[in-house]
Scaffold this motif. Structure first.
Motif, PDB file in Angstrom:
ATOM      1  N   ARG A   1       0.808  -1.229   0.000  1.00 27.10           N
ATOM      2  CA  ARG A   1       0.000   0.000   0.000  1.00 27.10           C
ATOM      3  C   ARG A   1       0.839   1.277   0.000  1.00 27.10           C
ATOM      4  NH1 ARG A   1      -3.846   0.232   4.842  1.00 27.10           N
ATOM      5  NH2 ARG A   1      -1.893  -0.322   5.872  1.00 27.10           N
ATOM      6  N   LYS A   2       1.763   1.371   0.933  1.00 29.84           N
ATOM      7  CA  LYS A   2       2.540   2.605   1.085  1.00 29.84           C
ATOM      8  C   LYS A   2       3.339   2.910  -0.175  1.00 29.84           C
ATOM      9  CE  LYS A   2       6.005   4.804   4.047  1.00 29.84           C
ATOM     10  NZ  LYS A   2       6.876   4.637   5.249  1.00 29.84           N
ATOM     11  N   GLU A   3       4.026   1.909  -0.690  1.00 27.67           N
ATOM     12  CA  GLU A   3       4.860   2.120  -1.877  1.00 27.67           C
ATOM     13  C   GLU A   3       4.015   2.430  -3.112  1.00 27.67           C
ATOM     14  OE1 GLU A   3       6.955  -0.243   1.140  1.00 27.67           O
ATOM     15  OE2 GLU A   3       5.057  -0.587   0.077  1.00 27.67           O
ATOM     16  N   LEU A   4       2.909   1.705  -3.269  1.00 33.17           N
ATOM     17  CA  LEU A   4       2.048   1.926  -4.426  1.00 33.17           C
ATOM     18  C   LEU A   4       1.429   3.317  -4.392  1.00 33.17           C
ATOM     19  CD1 LEU A   4       0.337  -1.580  -4.629  1.00 33.17           C
ATOM     20  CD2 LEU A   4       1.942  -0.598  -6.286  1.00 33.17           C
ATOM     21  N   THR A   5       1.053   3.764  -3.201  1.00 30.37           N
ATOM     22  CA  THR A   5       0.504   5.113  -3.073  1.00 30.37           C
ATOM     23  C   THR A   5       1.546   6.159  -3.425  1.00 30.37           C
ATOM     24  OG1 THR A   5      -1.016   4.379  -1.328  1.00 30.37           O
ATOM     25  CG2 THR A   5      -0.604   6.751  -1.505  1.00 30.37           C
ATOM     26  N   SER A   6       2.765   5.974  -2.970  1.00 28.79           N
ATOM     27  CA  SER A   6       3.830   6.932  -3.274  1.00 28.79           C
ATOM     28  C   SER A   6       4.103   6.994  -4.774  1.00 28.79           C
ATOM     29  CB  SER A   6       5.117   6.548  -2.529  1.00 28.79           C
ATOM     30  OG  SER A   6       4.932   6.616  -1.129  1.00 28.79           O
ATOM     31  N   ILE A   7       4.071   5.844  -5.441  1.00 29.13           N
ATOM     32  CA  ILE A   7       4.335   5.810  -6.875  1.00 29.13           C
ATOM     33  C   ILE A   7       3.263   6.563  -7.650  1.00 29.13           C
ATOM     34  CG2 ILE A   7       4.433   4.287  -8.897  1.00 29.13           C
ATOM     35  CD1 ILE A   7       5.754   2.184  -7.051  1.00 29.13           C
ATOM     36  N   ILE A   8       1.994   6.267  -7.366  1.00 36.18           N
ATOM     37  CA  ILE A   8       0.926   6.908  -8.145  1.00 36.18           C
ATOM     38  C   ILE A   8       0.861   8.398  -7.834  1.00 36.18           C
ATOM     39  CG2 ILE A   8      -1.017   6.585  -6.542  1.00 36.18           C
ATOM     40  CD1 ILE A   8      -1.049   5.957 -10.359  1.00 36.18           C
ATOM     41  N   TRP A   9       1.151   8.774  -6.588  1.00 35.08           N
ATOM     42  CA  TRP A   9       1.186  10.193  -6.234  1.00 35.08           C
ATOM     43  C   TRP A   9       2.285  10.907  -7.011  1.00 35.08           C
ATOM     44  CZ3 TRP A   9       4.871  13.357  -3.956  1.00 35.08           C
ATOM     45  CH2 TRP A   9       4.427  14.617  -3.537  1.00 35.08           C
TER      46      TRP A   9
ATOM     47  N   MET B   1      -4.785   8.480  -4.855  1.00 36.23           N
ATOM     48  CA  MET B   1      -4.900   7.746  -6.108  1.00 36.23           C
ATOM     49  C   MET B   1      -5.839   8.476  -7.068  1.00 36.23           C
ATOM     50  SD  MET B   1      -6.226   3.817  -6.571  1.00 36.23           S
ATOM     51  CE  MET B   1      -6.515   3.119  -8.196  1.00 36.23           C
ATOM     52  N   ALA B   2      -7.001   8.881  -6.566  1.00 34.36           N
ATOM     53  CA  ALA B   2      -7.950   9.605  -7.413  1.00 34.36           C
ATOM     54  C   ALA B   2      -7.354  10.921  -7.907  1.00 34.36           C
ATOM     55  CB  ALA B   2      -9.240   9.864  -6.634  1.00 34.36           C
ATOM     56  N   TRP B   3      -6.700  11.640  -7.001  1.00 34.85           N
ATOM     57  CA  TRP B   3      -6.084  12.918  -7.378  1.00 34.85           C
ATOM     58  C   TRP B   3      -5.053  12.723  -8.477  1.00 34.85           C
ATOM     59  CZ3 TRP B   3      -0.920  14.369  -7.037  1.00 34.85           C
ATOM     60  CH2 TRP B   3      -0.654  15.729  -7.277  1.00 34.85           C
ATOM     61  N   ALA B   4      -4.246  11.660  -8.366  1.00 36.71           N
ATOM     62  CA  ALA B   4      -3.188  11.410  -9.346  1.00 36.71           C
ATOM     63  C   ALA B   4      -3.769  11.120 -10.720  1.00 36.71           C
ATOM     64  CB  ALA B   4      -2.316  10.242  -8.886  1.00 36.71           C
ATOM     65  N   PHE B   5      -4.805  10.300 -10.794  1.00 34.84           N
ATOM     66  CA  PHE B   5      -5.421  10.020 -12.091  1.00 34.84           C
ATOM     67  C   PHE B   5      -6.053  11.279 -12.673  1.00 34.84           C
ATOM     68  CE2 PHE B   5      -4.862   5.584 -11.046  1.00 34.84           C
ATOM     69  CZ  PHE B   5      -4.760   4.969 -12.284  1.00 34.84           C
ATOM     70  N   GLY B   6      -6.606  12.126 -11.812  1.00 28.64           N
ATOM     71  CA  GLY B   6      -7.145  13.391 -12.300  1.00 28.64           C
ATOM     72  C   GLY B   6      -6.062  14.292 -12.859  1.00 28.64           C
ATOM     73  N   ARG B   7      -4.938  14.376 -12.150  1.00 25.64           N
ATOM     74  CA  ARG B   7      -3.818  15.198 -12.626  1.00 25.64           C
ATOM     75  C   ARG B   7      -3.275  14.693 -13.955  1.00 25.64           C
ATOM     76  NH1 ARG B   7      -0.715  19.708 -11.202  1.00 25.64           N
ATOM     77  NH2 ARG B   7       1.180  18.438 -11.187  1.00 25.64           N
ATOM     78  N   MET B   8      -3.202  13.376 -14.096  1.00 28.56           N
ATOM     79  CA  MET B   8      -2.706  12.805 -15.346  1.00 28.56           C
ATOM     80  C   MET B   8      -3.761  12.816 -16.439  1.00 28.56           C
ATOM     81  SD  MET B   8      -0.378   9.550 -14.057  1.00 28.56           S
ATOM     82  CE  MET B   8      -1.696   8.772 -13.101  1.00 28.56           C
ATOM     83  N   GLU B   9      -5.019  13.106 -16.041  1.00 32.01           N
ATOM     84  CA  GLU B   9      -6.160  13.086 -16.965  1.00 32.01           C
ATOM     85  C   GLU B   9      -6.266  11.737 -17.667  1.00 32.01           C
ATOM     86  OE1 GLU B   9      -7.149  16.681 -19.164  1.00 32.01           O
ATOM     87  OE2 GLU B   9      -5.476  17.709 -18.205  1.00 32.01           O
TER      88      GLU B   9
END
Length: 223
Positions: free
Chosen positions: A13-21, A64-72
């Motif tokens: 969880r921690k690593e995956l969150t850091s990557i997507i962020w 995660m949601a914020w990151a996908f929004g930023r990447m569109e």
């Protein structure tokens, strides 16, 4: 990126969150290599949250949601369904900012979310405290306008009360213009005044003069 995913069995969880962020912050070019890495990331998210029961927390899901929004970029259907289930589980713990960022993601990528998610989101929004700021409230109606989803009357009443409360504490011209634009798009007649309250005029008069926001600023998320 390749080095990260060579050791994918250790990513939790921690690593995956850091990557997507980080992806959201950097907004990498959406080429084939990145698409393949993102597909691996999505499979690891599903593995951890669904199969390993190593469930993501509310702040991790919001990032995660914020990151996908930023990447569109849109999540694939399987990942999106897993995210919906996770939101239903953790949504009551979301902060005001996290709820705003989550809804903003759907507006940013212009997708209509699952009706169950909208119902859950509206319930969580109605039950949060009054600790909202104008920028986040503007992002809420902005997302509804971008998704072309009408605001439920109860949600609109709660939103109006929170805008009134927040506008007494501080003022944001960009947020006001964004909210006004959103109401126009939704063809709603606001019951709030999108001008700076007089009680704050004296306070703001001692600040340096501010230039008027540009159109790009009005339409760009402040999340």
């Amino acid at each position: 990126r390749r080095r990260f995913f060579q050791e994918k069995s250790y990513l939790q969880r921690k690593e995956l969150t850091s990557i997507i962020w980080a992806y959201g912050r950097l907004q990498p070019k959406a080429d084939e290599e990145f698409a393949s890495h993102l597909a691996v990331w999505c499979s690891l998210f599903r593995r951890e949250d669904v199969y390993m029961r190593n469930r993501f927390s509310h702040d991790q899901l919001a990032k995660m949601a914020w990151a996908f929004g930023r990447m569109e970029l849109r999540m694939d259907d399987e990942t999106m369904n897993c995210w919906y289930e996770a939101f239903e589980r953790e949504g009551a713990n979301f902060t005001a900012r996290e709820l705003a960022n989550t809804l903003w993601m759907f507006g940013k990528v212009r997708i209509r979310p699952d009706s169950g998610f909208v119902a859950d989101w509206e319930e969580f929004f109605s039950n949060t405290s009054d600790d909202w700021v104008l920028d986040d409230l503007a992002n809420v109606v902005y997302a509804f306008a971008r998704m072309r989803i009408d605001l439920d009357s109860r949600v609109l009443e709660v939103w109006t009360n929170r805008w009134t409360h927040a506008s007494r504490e501080s003022w944001s011209e960009v947020a006001a213009l964004k909210a006004k634009w959103s109401f126009d798009q939704l063809r709603l007649s606001p019951t709030v005044d999108f001008t700076q309250p007089r009680s704050l005029e004296a306070r703001s008069s001692v600040d340096a003069p501010q230039t008027s926001p540009t159109r790009e600023e009005v339409h760009e998320s402040v999340a």
